[in-house]
Structures are given as structure tokens and as C-alpha cells.
Design an enzyme around this catalytic site. Structure first.
Site, PDB file in Angstrom:
ATOM      1  CG  ASP A 125      -2.503   6.168 -15.393  1.00 30.51           C
ATOM      2  OD1 ASP A 125      -2.033   5.172 -15.957  1.00 30.51           O
ATOM      3  OD2 ASP A 125      -3.118   7.063 -16.000  1.00 30.51           O
TER       4      ASP A 125
ATOM      5  CG  ASP B  79       1.253   5.018 -19.401  1.00 33.43           C
ATOM      6  OD1 ASP B  79       0.591   4.564 -20.352  1.00 33.43           O
ATOM      7  OD2 ASP B  79       0.730   5.524 -18.391  1.00 33.43           O
TER       8      ASP B  79
END
Length: 171
Positions: A125, A143
Site C-alpha cells: 500500500d 483498492d
């Protein structure tokens, strides 16, 4: 739109979205892993490297490795395969919005599941949004794909005519 064109569009979109996710994660690993967060637009947007072994917002991060593998890799992969089969089966009934939305969800899911399987549960991330102390969790392109796809599906299903007033039932 012809059936084969829809198949090509679906496959191209999935490949492109997965490719964007892979490339950006690789860039994050190369340029952000050992550096301080980079801030833009008065700290509204931040590039900040993180590895997540849980689901969204690190939910399930503390699960034992074997349970985590099944709950966060195998179960979602099975659901994505079923979703893929559903999309291929229903392709002729889908609008372009619905088709692209499903490709976003499937590509985003596959992007994160690939990380979980290849990198021993670690998903890369690197993006964070916020104003002052109100911030999102750290997320990635996969995401964003999943979120955008779900929003697109909500719009597509909300605009579907319902009941006796459907155009095909009138007259």
C-alpha cells in the site's frame, strides 16, 4: 455491442487495471520503501509505503498465517472466480458501465490476492488522502479499482428500470 467486442473490452480492461496496480506497487517498492512519506497539495495526498497483511484497514492482521491464507486469499479468489464466470455468462446482458465496473472489481481483487500469495500475505500500500488529522488508511491502485467498480455497479443497478413500468412491459 457485439459479444466478441464485449469479451475483448472486458479482458483488455482487466489486464490494464491489473497492470496499473502491478506497476505502481513496484514503483512504490523501489522509491518509497526506505524513504520518508512524500506529501502533495498541502498534505492532502501522501505517498507512504506500507505492507498490509490484513484486509482493508488491516482487519484480520493478527490472524494466524494459515487462517489468514484461507480467509484473505483462497476464499476471495474463489469468489472472484465465481464472479468472473457470472460476468462471462451474463456478458450479453451487461451495459458498458456494468462490464467495466465488474472488470475493476475483479482486477482489483486479483491484484491484491496476487500480492498475498506471492509475498506471503503482504500487500503493498502506498497512497493516503486526508485533511489535517482526518485521513484514510493507506491504500493502493487495486483498492481504488475495487471501490470505483463497486460505485459503478451501484450506479448501474440503481438506474435499472424496475417493476411494471419497465420499458419492455409498456404497450
Amino acid at each position: 455491442m457485439k459479444h466478441w467486442v464485449k469479451i475483448l473490452l472486458f479482458c483488455f480492461a482487466c489486464t490494464a487495471f491489473i497492470g496499473c496496480d502491478r506497476v505502481t506497487k513496484r514503483l512504490a517498492q523501489e522509491h518509497l520503501m526506505f524513504s520518508e512519506p512524500k506529501s502533495y497539495f498541502h498534505d492532502t495526498f501522501r505517498f507512504e509505503y506500507a505492507e498490509n497483511t490484513g484486509a482493508a484497514l488491516s482487519v484480520g492482521d493478527q490472524l494466524p498465517q494459515k487462517i489468514s491464507f484461507w480467509l484473505l486469499s483462497i476464499v476471495p479468489l474463489t469468489i472472484l472466480i465465481a464472479l468472473f464466470v457470472y460476468v462471462v455468462w451474463q456478458l450479453n446482458n451487461f451495459s458498458t458501465l456494468k462490464l467495466l465496473s465488474f472488470s475493476l472489481v475483479i482486477a482489483g481483487g486479483l491484484g491484491n490476492i496476487t500480492d498475498r500469495i506471492v509475498y506471503d500475505r503482504h500487500v503493498t500500500d502506498f497512497m493516503n488522502l486526508g485533511i489535517h488529522n482526518v485521513r484514510t488508511g493507506i491504500f493502493n491502485v487495486a483498492d481504488v479499482c475495487i471501490s470505483a467498480g463497486l460505485i459503478g455497479l451501484l450506479i448501474a443497478f440503481a438506474n435499472k428500470p424496475k417493476g411494471l413500468l419497465r420499458p419492455d412491459n409498456i404497450g
